[in-house]
Scaffold this motif. Sequence first.
Motif, PDB file in Angstrom:
ATOM      1  N   ALA B 121       0.833  -1.201   0.000  1.00  0.00           N
ATOM      2  CA  ALA B 121       0.000   0.000   0.000  1.00  0.00           C
ATOM      3  C   ALA B 121       0.867   1.249   0.000  1.00  0.00           C
ATOM      4  O   ALA B 121       0.600   2.212  -0.739  1.00  0.00           O
ATOM      5  N   SER B 122       1.924   1.242   0.830  1.00  0.00           N
ATOM      6  CA  SER B 122       2.752   2.448   0.886  1.00  0.00           C
ATOM      7  C   SER B 122       3.506   2.657  -0.416  1.00  0.00           C
ATOM      8  O   SER B 122       3.653   3.789  -0.881  1.00  0.00           O
ATOM      9  N   ALA B 124       2.400   1.785  -3.328  1.00  0.00           N
ATOM     10  CA  ALA B 124       1.415   2.277  -4.293  1.00  0.00           C
ATOM     11  C   ALA B 124       1.166   3.764  -4.080  1.00  0.00           C
ATOM     12  O   ALA B 124       1.043   4.539  -5.038  1.00  0.00           O
ATOM     13  N   LEU B 125       1.108   4.173  -2.799  1.00  0.00           N
ATOM     14  CA  LEU B 125       0.907   5.582  -2.501  1.00  0.00           C
ATOM     15  C   LEU B 125       2.068   6.408  -3.018  1.00  0.00           C
ATOM     16  O   LEU B 125       1.888   7.449  -3.648  1.00  0.00           O
TER      17      LEU B 125
END
Lengths: 283, 629
Positions: B121-122, B124-125
Amino acid sequence: MAVDITLLFKASVKTVKTRNKAIGVGFDSSKDEILRKSRPKNGFSCRAREVISNITKLKDFLLQHRKDYVSADSLISSDLTRMTDSERDQIDQDAQIFMRTCSDAIRQLRSEAEKQVSSSQVKEHRGAVLDLIEDYLRGVCKLYSEQRAVRVKRVVDRKRLSVSLWEEGRVEDELSPEEIQMFEQENQRLVSEMSSLVDEVRQIEGKVVEISRLQEIFAEKVLQQETEIDNIHQLVVGATENVKEGNEDIREAIKNNAGFRVWILFFLVMCSFSLLFLDWYDS
Amino acid sequence: MAASIREKQTAALKRMLNFNVPPLKNTAAEPVWKVLIYDRFGQDIISPLLAVKELRDMGITLHLLLHSDRDPIPDVPAIYFVMPTEENVDRICQDLRNQLYESYYLNFISAISRSKLEDVASAALAANAVNQVTKVFDQYLNFITLEDDMFVLCNQNTELISYHAINRPDIMDTDMEAIMDTIVDSLFCFFVTLGAVPIIRCPRGNAAEMVAMKLDKKLRENLRDARNSLFTGDTVGAGQFSFQRPLFVLVDRNLDLATPLHHTWTYQALIHDVLDFHLNRVTIEESVGPETGARPKKKNKKNYDLTAADKFWQKHKGSPFPEVAESVQQELDTYRAQEDEVKRLKSIMGLEGEDEGAISMLSDNTAKLTSAVSSLPELLEKKRLIDLHTNVATAVLDHIKTRKLDVYFEYEEKLMSKSTLDKSLLDMISDPDAGTPEDKMRLFLIYYITSQQPPSELDLEQYKKALMDAGCDLSPLNYIKQWKAFTKMAAAPANYGNSGVKPMGLFSMVMNTGSHFVMEGVKNLVLKQHNLPVTRILDNLMEMKSNLETDDYRYFDPKMLRGSESSIPRNKNPFQEAIVFVVGGGNYIEYQNLVDYTKAKQGKRVLYGCSELFNAAQFMKQLSQLGKK
């Protein structure tokens, strides 16, 4: 059974975002919308998708009119939705033109993709995409040819029906009984001849449809072999060139060898003559 | 369990490749193209089930390894099928940063942990790619299905969970825990894909018991959590008419060490023993070119895939080898007859142009021509398969002839069934032209394992000397001695049942001269049905027979609330379906034995699984490693 954890993922994204905000590391999320690469208008995949949508339109069109196209027409023509033959021919012609344009577009895309400089993975990907589109087009063409085969069969059947009808509707003339009998016999003979001819023609027509199908298959195979034969032709031409050059080289070498030998012989003979001369001179 | 495990796993894979939407039956659907990225585990899972052509048909234009150099291909969705390990997650994050593809569908082979999900997730962010990650799935497909009813846990890094790893003397608790966790994770994925909660039975006091306890705990936890349970809903109800739950029998390899060393006589097991056979692919070295004195023979490696679509293979993979040779010959004859018919058609076509009255023949011939043309692809495929099996069977036959495997097989069968031996063991071992040193070692180990009392010291010394003369490595013997002592304390040695091997006599030429397979001097041995220890245990447990060995087995039922073990109401009816799993490794001989047992019983289904698949050579290596410690 697979578990969809996309929501879990989105929740993790939120957690990470809030954590980052808390720490003070921020990513400017507004930037990404502007920086998003605008897809090139005439990119490969745009055009490929266009071709696919065209083929889909053709497929929908064929399926829509399929029922009308193959409807068994009764001799009592009162059905409004029945198509005339000319309409059917029109559909056939349009469909064929459309299919030809689609296959031309695919071929064009392929040649362009090969000319473009890109990595081997991208090239392979594009080749496979074009193969998929071709297969799709082939499937739709099969739909069309099936429809057409059904129509041809019906036409043939209809002709048979009309012959038997024609047999029944003979008009009787006012002639003397003998002539009538003669004429009748003659008629009978003609009719039997005609009907046997019609039978044969009907059979042949049916077989021609089959043969055309077989020919399609053969043509496909022959086209496949054409490329291979072209390759072999190139190789053979190259080989003959090489062999010719080789022969030339060998001839040269033989000549050089012969010339060399002549000179050596001459030199040896001269040496021996000079020796003899010196010997004679000395004595 | 109406569909086999292979069909279930293939269906799960196909659904995943269709963006996790069940594929429609509409054949003329618009093509959607995608790219498939897998790691080595994913590759091993997919390759026995889907051929490259099938992948293409599903719209996959490229399939690449995760850790290879990949170029950016914009406008294409990418489907990832990887294990949720550290390095895989790092590589995915790298891909997201490099913006390689348009959209990402992440499928993890087994469940991904929360922390790694946050890593993705990080990343992707950081790459502003959160919207590109379209879907994330846990596929629970962490096992490899090789046959309709056989599965293996893994093919990569098998030394981590091999027999050697589990049984070595210097193993630490943490290592054991890690190995057990890996095995239980894969078994859990297996049961999720199967869609059934089994009843678990296992013997006491060994690795199998540990696996059973952990698996029971994991299944129980998952069932408790009603909201997220994987066993409710449509997977279980779909097409399942049996109200009975399957029986899951866990056994340990130490139960029966003779079977992996046994020489075999059935086709599939022979290929696995003698040739290089992995994941349904045989690799044969063929020498190309004439043998000239100075130039060495070029060796070509050819790969053959033995798939479910190959009807000959499916019919004959369990048949004894001479039968296989005969059948190949028969198939070749039928193929030649069909080919001749097609050729005859050609000559009929030739004379049709001259004869006017042949128009009546035309109708027949066009029909024949159509049928011939449509049957041509079938004929070509048949020819290819016949060639394939001819090559494979010839390679196997060469090995049999040079190593005299038929003699070994017969002798070992006699040893295992304790019938009278016509040749002494010493003669067999000192025979110089029968078998490699490995074969002799195998024979001796089987003798040692199956004898009621160990041979006397003098005999042992004699045997050892003969073996050393033949060039064998004696370290496996040390380990087997320890094992025998250990199992003697625990239980009586396994009884291999009454089997008989009836040789059909030596015959010099089995086939007529047109055959490729001249089985000169090779005995045609007929296998009589007999049950290996694993099959016997399964029989006892499935039929609820009372037997000294199996009465002591533990009973786990994950669906019951936890009570004391004796008070749990047990299932009294015989089971219709069973799954046998061997912790520590298995092989095709046991699998074939179970298949034969199932064929004899009507309406029963048995699946066979093992933590790794090894043939006798690999097992000997592990034994010698253990013996050296």
